[in-house]
Design an enzyme around this catalytic site. Sequence first.
Site, PDB file in Angstrom:
ATOM      1  N   GLY B  73       0.811  -1.126  -0.051  1.00 53.72           N
ATOM      2  CA  GLY B  73      -0.070   0.057  -0.125  1.00 53.72           C
ATOM      3  C   GLY B  73       0.993   1.362   0.050  1.00 53.72           C
ATOM      4  CG  ASN B 151      -4.530   4.840   9.463  1.00 52.31           C
ATOM      5  OD1 ASN B 151      -4.816   5.923   9.008  1.00 52.31           O
ATOM      6  ND2 ASN B 151      -3.318   4.627  10.369  1.00 52.31           N
ATOM      7  CD  GLN B 184      -7.162   0.675   7.592  1.00 47.51           C
ATOM      8  OE1 GLN B 184      -7.933  -0.315   7.678  1.00 47.51           O
ATOM      9  NE2 GLN B 184      -5.955   0.252   8.003  1.00 47.51           N
ATOM     10  CB  SER B 204      -2.462  -2.641   1.195  1.00 50.69           C
ATOM     11  OG  SER B 204      -1.818  -3.710   1.766  1.00 50.69           O
ATOM     12  CG  HIS B 206      -0.776  -6.634   4.917  1.00 54.99           C
ATOM     13  ND1 HIS B 206      -0.838  -6.298   6.213  1.00 54.99           N
ATOM     14  CD2 HIS B 206      -0.494  -5.349   4.306  1.00 54.99           C
ATOM     15  CE1 HIS B 206      -0.495  -5.104   6.411  1.00 54.99           C
ATOM     16  NE2 HIS B 206       0.004  -4.322   5.325  1.00 54.99           N
ATOM     17  CB  THR B 242      11.047 -10.568 -11.310  1.00 56.29           C
ATOM     18  OG1 THR B 242      12.105 -10.617 -12.348  1.00 56.29           O
ATOM     19  CG2 THR B 242      10.277 -11.821 -11.470  1.00 56.29           C
ATOM     20  CB  CYS B 335       1.918   6.488  23.157  1.00 54.08           C
ATOM     21  SG  CYS B 335       1.943   7.689  24.649  1.00 54.08           S
TER      22      CYS B 335
END
Lengths: 396, 392
Positions: B73, B151, B184, B204, B206, B242, B335
């Site tokens: 992504g 997201n 998302q 994306s 995954h 490739t 965080c």
Amino acid sequence: MYNTYLIRYGEIGLKGKNRPQFERRLMDNMSRALSKVGRAKVSRVYGRLVVESEIEPALVLERLQKVFGIVGVSPALRLPLDEDAVCVGALQALKDAVPGLQLSPGSPITFKVEARRSNKTFPKTSPELNGMVGGYLLDHYPGLQVDVHNPAIRVSVEIREKNAFVYAGVVPGIGGLPVGSSGRALLLLSGGIDSPVAGWMSMKRGIQIEAVHFHSFPFTGEKSLEKVRDLCRLLADYTARIKLHVVHFTDIQKEIQMHCPEELRVTIMRRMMFRLSTSIARQREALALVTGECVGQVASQTLESMRTITLVTDMPVLRPLVGMDKEEIIQRAQQIGTFETSILPYEDCCTLFLPKHPATKPVPAEAERAEEFLAVDDLLAGALERTVIEDITARG
Amino acid sequence: MTVREVYLDNSATTRPYPEVTRAVVEAMDENYGNPSSLHRKGVEAGRAVTRAREAVALSLGATPGDIIFTGGGSEAINLAVKGLAPGRRGRHVITTVVEHPAVLNACEQLKEQGVEVSLLPVNQTGVIDPEHLRAQLRDDTYLVSTMYVNNETGAVQPLADIAAVIADFRQSGGRLYWHVDAVQAYGKLPLRSKDLGVDLLSVSAHKVHGPKGVGALYAAPQTPLRPLVAGGGQEGGLRSGTENVPGIAGFGAAAAVIAREAGGAAAKIWSLKKQLVCGILAGAPGAVLNGPACRENDQCSAPHIANISFPGLPGEVLVHALEQHGIFVSTGSACSSRKKPGSHVLKAMGLGEHLLTGAVRFSLAPVNTAEEIDYAVAKTLAVVRELRLLYG
């Protein structure tokens, strides 16, 4: 190619009767350090330690530079017993030892040839060899100047039974004493910048380290534990393997948080850590604790705090960083390769529940009073029971 | 004792569908040829890539020729943002403050080349006002990049309104291209790239139960793209190297599921999200839902993401405490106590310190069950109660 390395070890030489023991330890440590990269023979020849190996010289030096006890390494050329070969080899060794050696006589570099002939069947005597090799070098580099008293470069020629050896440079080692020659100690490893350096400095004095880490899952995550494992691996580079004791500290943290006065939490927490470390050290037959404490750095590192905390153990507590400033500690951490890992931002149990105003001068009596609210013995037993020992090996 | 596993971190990544794994394995075990080779092994591998391209195109309402496979992504986004030719006049780009770092940092790189970047603000639910976009448009604006679903919060940007503003701008002679980061939204919201009127759209694999390391950029015909990776000219010259045949084949398998289920999955996840949000907000005093309200039909919120703050409790500790019960979620963003970066998205929404540090993201997938959500709610409430004792 350089395939022979003369090992220089300063301090061990001073140890009278213990010397053979120290040397054996150093030889073992060198063999282990080199075994990861290939075949190498470590032996004691003519009163010196010699490494012989066909491994790429840069790789050999890199490994030997992580072995405590080595002051310097001289890579030597092994040559046939032939006068021309010795001259050509000496020139090669000189060029490698002094990169950028000037051809022309500008500011002269002083040198001296030191020949030793133990193989008396070789046609030239030592003084004759000095003259022959010295002349050959001067012919090629008019910029050289002989100085037998205080030369900048010493070109050594050794005529042995089967081969001649020539070397000129000394690559510095990290010094210290061979790890294992001074017994065992337990390092309190937090995951910060200081404790890995403290571990390294005690290893430098020949101490075999085991590490203890206090894990407070879920207050600290799996990533912070992985970081501690990574630090152990980096330290293991200097000693092959390190045992890591991961203590389940969560319940103790919770009890302290709920029952002890806020300003004393750090003091009590450290006292509990010292008690646990003492038990583990005793069990592992370690003779001392090692911490990364440094006077005055944080609230728990004032002399008053250190006294109140240290009172709970009867073991010597080594604090190798005590004379260092933060800047020096950081520099050392960068040099030994632990800094980048140490600064990864994960919670560790020292920053957790940190009170706003921790006591900077806790007295033992208040700490003892605060601990009356805790079932100290039960908590210690519970934490020790859930301690897991991990064997951390050096990187490949 | 085995702890059960309830995976509610589907916005981070998803568990591949069994048919995805099968497709990947097949492409590695048997169909291992290089699509550029002339022989049969090459032709067969090429066919697998073609089939996957068709499946992805179908899932995006696009034509196979408009799909460029990328290494994920982020790479698709970079190709869109940095690969788009600014044209003669272009030197201004507009995006939003709540974009994924792939967009924001690609724009930072554009700045180094002298491009001016304007960031649109969001309201307290994390949504932009299309009128702000209208106000920022200039003669030299050549790219607008907006995300579809955020997201971190699941906030849905008003694409139809944005499209209308852009259409107005074009009508009055403006020339720009519109990129949508749909990473998302893919598989969760209707995505018909042609109907949306976008020029570029990134997805994306995954995040939709496909393999990692593969993504796609939809580029409408005539969009002036330049490659970021030079080489043998694969993917129409826009992404040399490739082809990642196993990854692409797996992506195709995941895309086929999306196309097959159409809106069916969304309805199911919606009910799970309502169950989760209502359960937690009702049972944990002080808990706050960040972002748009959880209402199915107002189209402001995605069906699979719920960002909830537990003021006073560190999100990181909540994550680990839930992990002990086999429940996997994430914090708004990483965080630590030493640095407090907090989430740039939640900050942009004006959240205070307490809500920032206590934010936890639950993200769902069609494979989750109502029973799992019951378990997650019960454990979350228990964990919050217990931690409240320690943190006061």
